[in-house]
Design an enzyme around this catalytic site. Structure first.
Site, mmCIF file in Angstrom:
data_model
loop_
_atom_site.group_PDB
_atom_site.id
_atom_site.type_symbol
_atom_site.label_atom_id
_atom_site.label_comp_id
_atom_site.label_asym_id
_atom_site.label_seq_id
_atom_site.Cartn_x
_atom_site.Cartn_y
_atom_site.Cartn_z
ATOM 1 N N ASP A 60 0.902 -1.149 0.000
ATOM 2 C CA ASP A 60 0.000 0.000 0.000
ATOM 3 C C ASP A 60 0.943 1.202 0.000
ATOM 4 O O ASP A 60 1.582 1.496 1.018
ATOM 5 C CB ASP A 60 -0.880 0.013 1.258
ATOM 6 C CG ASP A 60 -1.855 1.177 1.234
ATOM 7 O OD1 ASP A 60 -1.433 2.292 0.887
ATOM 8 O OD2 ASP A 60 -3.030 0.976 1.563
ATOM 9 N N HIS A 61 1.078 1.868 -1.145
ATOM 10 C CA HIS A 61 2.187 2.826 -1.261
ATOM 11 C C HIS A 61 2.036 4.005 -0.299
ATOM 12 O O HIS A 61 3.015 4.684 0.005
ATOM 13 C CB HIS A 61 2.408 3.270 -2.711
ATOM 14 C CG HIS A 61 1.458 4.311 -3.193
ATOM 15 N ND1 HIS A 61 0.198 4.014 -3.649
ATOM 16 C CD2 HIS A 61 1.569 5.657 -3.303
ATOM 17 C CE1 HIS A 61 -0.412 5.124 -4.009
ATOM 18 N NE2 HIS A 61 0.389 6.146 -3.807
ATOM 19 N N HIS A 113 -5.757 2.793 1.150
ATOM 20 C CA HIS A 113 -4.996 3.953 1.640
ATOM 21 C C HIS A 113 -5.676 4.643 2.818
ATOM 22 O O HIS A 113 -5.052 4.938 3.831
ATOM 23 C CB HIS A 113 -4.813 4.987 0.517
ATOM 24 C CG HIS A 113 -4.223 4.411 -0.739
ATOM 25 N ND1 HIS A 113 -3.264 3.441 -0.720
ATOM 26 C CD2 HIS A 113 -4.449 4.687 -2.047
ATOM 27 C CE1 HIS A 113 -2.928 3.139 -1.965
ATOM 28 N NE2 HIS A 113 -3.640 3.880 -2.792
HETATM 29 C C1 BG6 Z 1 -3.550 4.652 -6.355
HETATM 30 C C2 BG6 Z 1 -4.884 4.682 -7.014
HETATM 31 O O1 BG6 Z 1 -3.475 3.582 -5.452
HETATM 32 O O2 BG6 Z 1 -3.346 5.866 -5.658
HETATM 33 C C3 BG6 Z 1 -5.007 5.865 -7.944
HETATM 34 O O3 BG6 Z 1 -5.103 3.479 -7.735
HETATM 35 C C4 BG6 Z 1 -4.662 7.137 -7.228
HETATM 36 O O4 BG6 Z 1 -6.300 5.956 -8.507
HETATM 37 C C5 BG6 Z 1 -3.339 7.004 -6.493
HETATM 38 O O5 BG6 Z 1 -4.562 8.169 -8.195
HETATM 39 C C6 BG6 Z 1 -3.069 8.203 -5.618
HETATM 40 O O6 BG6 Z 1 -1.773 8.115 -5.116
HETATM 41 P P1 BG6 Z 1 -0.984 9.423 -4.652
HETATM 42 O O7 BG6 Z 1 0.295 8.903 -4.077
HETATM 43 O O8 BG6 Z 1 -0.799 10.260 -5.889
HETATM 44 O O9 BG6 Z 1 -1.866 10.097 -3.650
#
Ligand code: BG6
Length: 513
Positions: A185-186, A248
């Site tokens: 989960d980045h 997230h």
């Molecule tokens: C991803 C989603 O996990 O997270 C995307 O699949 C989204 O739809 C993205 O745009 C948002 O990531 P960040 O790091 O730009 O907030």
């Protein structure tokens, strides 16, 4: 040059090696780790894909991604030449079992070249529906039974619902030990998200008041300005609730709500988080309308540019009922949080790109100041900006300069940029380094993923059973549908939106809206 312990020799196979995630995120992250001297002494990266590429063309393709998407553009004083020697391309058909022998051969070859058995990491940067098939073909390879060195990294979405997530967990655990499985989960790799633990558990100040006695409510906003971004085929089977809330946003909620860990062991942190997920009050189907709001953007204008509505995006059905916005009010049933609402919202094509967490404290119990002193009086509020600004603000009352006793809310601000010179690593850098080091703290365990699905299933099922009649229901460049305002206004609160421009010193409050 920094001196630190680097991970052991590693061999990284990237399924989806010619795809977008690798181009935009993974290879820039690996190259940045190399520049910062974090890559192992001996490493090899093998991109796997169907498209034909020579090694040279593949390296050129990756460099192009780095030039466009890395936090550091360009080749960094010739380091690319050295780095790219460790990168190669393997053209193979991931659906053909016989082709997997090529992987086993590369492992043997690298073992000989390195003079030791490296970590072998399989990164699934592919469409989610391909993961079970690839994993089941990897399973029988001799290397996978090596639980210490072989790892599989699985990107979100992890399953499509509780049932499919459970099936995927079962499939993976029939071939890999849980310790070998890294579910990404980045958001957990973001500096500011990790800093929530430091804020809460490295300071004596916040924890005593971090509970229902002092906190009135909490908000989490993850707003994006982008639309479907050409990902219509994926997004049509997902929607905002699955794409952002299930993972997230619930993870951010866990960081904010978890009990203090007794150690920083991976399982200790993950146990504390799963306790939060298990304590989230289930929303019954009858109550979904009261607790959850969905939306979809129409066409319109975004910062002076005309943009298409979701239903007009590529690979999207013209009558799609997919949510591009979701807002939910959650409760956590435990001693710390009983009856404290957690309002969360996320959406595409919103007014600004910002992820913020707001901790709204209760009003002071008694107010001795004369009424005119208190006209702009506001309760204390802690705002944690995850992105794009990275800062933490504490709002409190101050006396306005002058002869009269007038109060004014002001912010005390900790800004990363002002406090530290170092450039923060990207989330994927942190997470890839953790995989090579074998540290699973920031990755999801199987029970966490399933517990998160359990939280959102009643909403998903109710939404699917009752298609929306008012889509599209919000304009681009807005803050989502009006019902989302009503969701929080019913309880007497407002969503907090921070101004996008940076404030570097203690300044007047940003107001409550
Ligand atoms: C991803 C989603 O996990 O997270 C995307 O699949 C989204 O739809 C993205 O745009 C948002 O990531 P960040 O790091 O730009 O907030």
């Amino acid at each position: 040059m920094q001196h630190h312990k680097r991970p052991p020799a590693s061999l990284l196979f990237i399924f989806g090696g010619s795809g977008d995630l690798n181009h935009r995120k993974l290879s820039p992250a690996l190259y940045n780790l190399f520049i910062d001297n974090w890559m192992p002494d001996k490493f090899s990266i093998v991109g796997i894909g169907r498209r034909p590429y020579s090694n040279d063309d593949y390296r050129k393709h990756l460099l192009d991604g780095i030039q466009q998407f890395s936090r550091r553009k360009g080749e960094q004083n010739g380091k690319w030449a050295t780095f790219s020697q460790n990168v190669s391309y393997l053209q193979m058909d991931a659906s053909n079992e016989a082709d997997y022998q090529k992987i086993a051969d590369i492992v043997k070859e690298k073992e000989q070249e390195f003079g030791e058995h490296p970590n072998v990491i399989f990164y699934m940067a592919v469409a989610p529906q391909l993961v079970p098939d690839i994993a089941s073909k990897l399973g029988p390879l001799n290397i996978c039974s090596d639980t210490k060195c072989t790892r599989i990294v699985v990107e979100k979405p992890f399953g499509h619902d509780l049932k499919s997530a459970h099936e995927l967990n079962q499939l993976l655990s029939s071939m890999f030990d849980e310790k070998q499985i890294y579910r990404i989960d980045h958001y957990l790799g973001k500096e500011t998200v990790q800093n929530i633990l430091a804020l809460r558990f490295a300071n004596a100040l916040f924890e005593p008041i971090w509970n229902k006695n002092y906190i009135e409510h909490i908000q989490i906003t993850a707003a994006e300005t982008v639309g479907a971004e050409g990902r219509g085929d994926y997004y049509e089977s997902s929607g905002a609730l699955r794409d952002m809330v299930q993972n997230h946003i619930l993870q951010l909620m866990c960081m904010i709500a978890m009990e203090a860990p007794v150690s920083f062991e991976a399982d200790e942190i993950r146990n504390k988080k799963v306790d939060v997920l298990n304590a989230i009050r289930r929303i019954s189907p009858e109550e979904v309308q009261k607790y959850a709001v969905r939306g979809q953007y129409s066409d319109g204008w975004m910062k002076g540019k005309q943009v298409a509505g979701y239903r007009q995006e590529k690979n999207v059905a013209p009558n799609s009922t997919i949510d591009t916005f979701a807002a939910v009010k959650f409760y956590i049933d435990n001693w710390r949080w009983q009856d404290v609402p957690f309002y969360v919202r996320t959406g595409k094509r919103m007014n600004q790109k910002s992820t913020i967490i707001t901790v709204q404290f209760r009003p002071a119990p008694f107010y001795a100041f004369p009424p005119e002193a208190a006209e702009t009086w506001r309760p204390n509020r802690l705002t944690i900006s995850i992105q794009p600004e990275m800062d933490i603000r504490l709002r409190f009352q101050a006396k306005r300069p002058g002869q009269s006793m007038t109060l004014n809310p002001v912010d005390m601000i900790f800004s990363y940029k002002d406090s530290y010179d170092e450039e923060e690593p990207e989330a994927y850098e942190t997470l890839l380094l953790d995989v090579m080091e074998g540290n699973a703290t920031l990755f999801m365990r199987s029970d966490q993923v399933e517990a998160a699905w359990k939280v959102i299933m009643p909403i998903l099922e109710t939404w699917e059973a009752r298609p929306p009649v008012d889509f599209p229901n919000y304009a681009p460049d807005s803050w989502g549908p009006e019902d989302a305002e009503a969701l929080i206004a019913r309880d007497g609160h407002n969503w907090v939106n921070l101004p996008i421009q940076k404030q570097s010193n203690s300044t007047a409050s940003v107001g409550s809206k």
